[in-house]
Design an enzyme around this catalytic site. Structure first.
Site, PDB file in Angstrom:
ATOM      1  N   LYS A  44       1.650   4.506   4.191  1.00  0.00           N
ATOM      2  CA  LYS A  44       1.555   5.017   5.876  1.00  0.00           C
ATOM      3  C   LYS A  44       2.981   5.860   5.373  1.00  0.00           C
ATOM      4  O   LYS A  44       1.634   7.031   6.726  1.00  0.00           O
ATOM      5  CB  LYS A  44       2.222   3.320   5.976  1.00  0.00           C
ATOM      6  CG  LYS A  44       1.335   2.273   5.679  1.00  0.00           C
ATOM      7  CD  LYS A  44       1.416   1.235   6.286  1.00  0.00           C
ATOM      8  CE  LYS A  44       0.684  -0.181   6.193  1.00  0.00           C
ATOM      9  NZ  LYS A  44      -0.603   0.060   5.851  1.00  0.00           N
TER      10      LYS A  44
ATOM     11  N   LYS B 217      -3.779   0.636  -9.662  1.00  0.00           N
ATOM     12  CA  LYS B 217      -4.058  -0.133  -8.876  1.00  0.00           C
ATOM     13  C   LYS B 217      -5.209  -1.318  -9.212  1.00  0.00           C
ATOM     14  O   LYS B 217      -6.674  -1.529 -10.245  1.00  0.00           O
ATOM     15  CB  LYS B 217      -5.373   0.387  -7.647  1.00  0.00           C
ATOM     16  CG  LYS B 217      -6.253   0.209  -6.885  1.00  0.00           C
ATOM     17  CD  LYS B 217      -5.165  -0.031  -5.333  1.00  0.00           C
ATOM     18  CE  LYS B 217      -5.634  -0.829  -4.559  1.00  0.00           C
ATOM     19  NZ  LYS B 217      -4.430  -0.994  -3.532  1.00  0.00           N
TER      20      LYS B 217
ATOM     21  N   GLY C 298      -5.316  -4.163   6.343  1.00  0.00           N
ATOM     22  CA  GLY C 298      -6.367  -5.554   6.105  1.00  0.00           C
ATOM     23  C   GLY C 298      -6.752  -6.519   6.830  1.00  0.00           C
ATOM     24  O   GLY C 298      -7.648  -7.494   6.791  1.00  0.00           O
ATOM     25  N   ASN C 299      -5.152  -7.033   6.583  1.00  0.00           N
ATOM     26  CA  ASN C 299      -5.203  -7.919   8.451  1.00  0.00           C
ATOM     27  C   ASN C 299      -5.605  -8.203   9.461  1.00  0.00           C
ATOM     28  O   ASN C 299      -6.149  -9.377  10.120  1.00  0.00           O
ATOM     29  CB  ASN C 299      -3.557  -8.439   8.785  1.00  0.00           C
ATOM     30  CG  ASN C 299      -2.673  -9.581   8.295  1.00  0.00           C
ATOM     31  OD1 ASN C 299      -3.016 -10.482   8.038  1.00  0.00           O
ATOM     32  ND2 ASN C 299      -1.667  -8.569   6.892  1.00  0.00           N
TER      33      ASN C 299
END
Ligand code: ADP
Ligand code: MG
Length: 318
Positions: free
Chosen positions: A281, A131, A12-13
């Site tokens: 990840k 979520k 996202g960053n």
């Protein structure tokens, strides 16, 4: 020598930093910097597929939809997901085209594929929505919205004045509907942007059709699946930390340079990597190298190039 294939998964960053409200100007500037970094990274040595998160963008669109619901019909989440693939894809594509042109002195084709990702109807995740998505609400608002739309609402941030949010299921990605198109683009040396936001979730509906559903597929899991499907040599997961650590954030924190999939799995089992951030990840990295990928690398966008040269980042091998 044939070119090696690398899948880049952008967090996202790289698109919208957490301190940004997400104005067009902010996103443009941020994506421009990201695209310049990626352009430098990919040079001409790799065939590249890029995938990206969409959390803040899909949240914004859902908030806009909800706010305007009395004037124009609200669209389901799958449409919001498709909108973010177009939105982020357009910006990334345009900035990459520009920076690649500058660097190589000739146009390099870049193409965004609106991508559907298949999930299993019987995935156990459908029993338990976890979520959070979209706006925050008071309990009264949440009750009304939940009832009107059949949404599951949960109190996710008790410390906030509006602690309630809609929650949706997060099933595992099983297949990529547009994979043949992605492969053909890649074979023709076109830089591909696909599976944005983890993909638009669909289930097989019989008769060869797919039905869109409202859920969120973890972008890191989709990145691993995409890397397998395109037979990638490398999966690079680009986030906002240079390396993965054990004892993260504690006094005895230790940054990790390289891990076998077995070592990574043991650490994951010990609880070193939280579910909402580093956990998926690491799982994606393990999964990719066990499947047969040469290496998976977790690092920051700024360090991506050095990491691909083996100078930093956390590298996972089988
Ligand atoms: P992205 O948007 O790239 O998916 P996330 O916020 O989901 O980013 O995940 C990256 C974050 O994971 C880092 O900013 C860091 O704070 C956090 N994190 C949690 N555990 C670890 C760990 N063991 N090592 C490194 N970072 C970790
Ligand atoms: Mg994340």
């Amino acid at each position: 020598m044939s070119k090696r294939v690398v899948v880049l998964a952008l967090g996202g960053n790289g698109i919208q930093p957490s301190n940004s409200k997400g104005s067009y100007e902010d996103q443009f500037k941020n994506i421009d910097v990201t695209a310049k970094q990626i352009a430098g990274l990919i040079e001409s040595r790799y065939k590249v597929v890029i995938t990206h998160g969409n959390g803040p963008q899909v949240g914004t669109i859902m908030t806009q939809m909800a706010a305007a619901a009395e004037q124009v019909p609200e669209q389901p989440m799958r449409i919001c997901g498709a909108m973010t693939q177009g939105q982020i894809g357009y910006l990334l594509q345009s900035r990459l085209q520009y920076h690649l042109l500058k660097m190589r002195g000739a146009p390099v084709p870049v193409c965004t594929v609106v991508t559907q990702v298949v999930v299993d109807k019987n995935d156990p995740a459908f029993q338990n929505p976890t979520k959070p998505v979209g706006s925050f609400y008071t309990k009264e608002e949440a009750d009304a919205i939940g009832k009107a739309n059949g949404y599951t609402m949960k109190e996710v941030a008790p410390e906030k004045p509006k602690p309630w949010r809609r929650v949706v299921c997060s099933p595992k990605p099983q297949d990529i509907v547009e994979i043949d198109s992605i492969m053909q683009l890649l074979d023709n040396h076109i830089v591909v942007i696909s599976c944005g936001g983890g993909g638009i979730p669909v289930v097989r509906a019989g008769d060869g059709d797919y039905e869109g559903i409202d859920a969120v597929i973890d972008k890191d899991y989709t990145a691993a699946l995409l890397a397998k499907k395109v037979d990638a040599d490398f999966l690079m997961i680009l986030t906002d930390v240079e390396k993965v650590a054990i004892n993260y954030g504690k006094p005895d924190q230790k940054w990790l340079d390289s891990l076998s999939s077995g070592e990574a799995e043991d650490m994951h089992k010990r609880g070193e990597f939280p579910g909402g951030s580093m956990g998926p990840k690491v799982t994606a990295a393990i999964d990719f190298v066990r499947w047969g990928g040469e290496a998976a690398i977790i690092t920051s966008l700024e360090k991506a190039r050095e990491a691909l040269e083996g100078k930093t980042g956390t590298i996972f091998r089988k």
